[in-house]
Design an enzyme around this catalytic site. Sequence first.
Site: not given
Ligand code: GNR
Ligand code: NI
Length: 174
Positions: A46, A51, A94-95, A136-137, A140
Amino acid sequence: MAVKKILSIPDPILREKSILVKKVDKDIKNLMDDMIETMYNAPGIGLAAIQIGIPKRVIVMDISKDKDKKNPMFFINPKIIWKSKVLSTYEEGCLSIPNQFAEVQRPDKCHFKYLDYNGKEKEIKAEGLLSTCIQHEIDHLDGILFIDYLSKLKKDIIIKKVSKNKKELERVVV
Ligand code: GNR
Ligand code: NI
């Protein structure tokens, strides 16, 4: 399409609140194309526009298990309209917080509405990884990161580690 640089903590831009998209035009489609390429390249499941430094309410995602069968998803102005009282725990990454993982509790299921790639209104009843990932997104888009749900001690350790790695990498690159 282009691979963009993904911002990492403690960049203050990641704390900005993203603004609603008014019109799904060529620029937004171009942004979504860059985002999906950046996400696949990372690789991640995601990515929120903030980001890559763009404070607009745009998310891309691909949670397909089979890497050969791509299933890109695009969510504009996503809004959670229902979430379950039951929580579930998932080990999140999270990236923007590279190489760090921690267990986070969130509502197990959620329903959300959004505009799709063509600007059409849609609704999804999400569970499992989709539910975790969309929460999660959307976080952000509101400047929230998964480390905000951890104890201060765990959070501080992660911020310290990522900052240190970042500085060491900058020394090599510059
Ligand atoms: O790549 C991602 N893996 C992930 C694993 C568990 C819960 C959420 C994520 S999202 C993350 C990519 C990211 O940072 N998205 O904002
Ligand atoms: Ni993230």
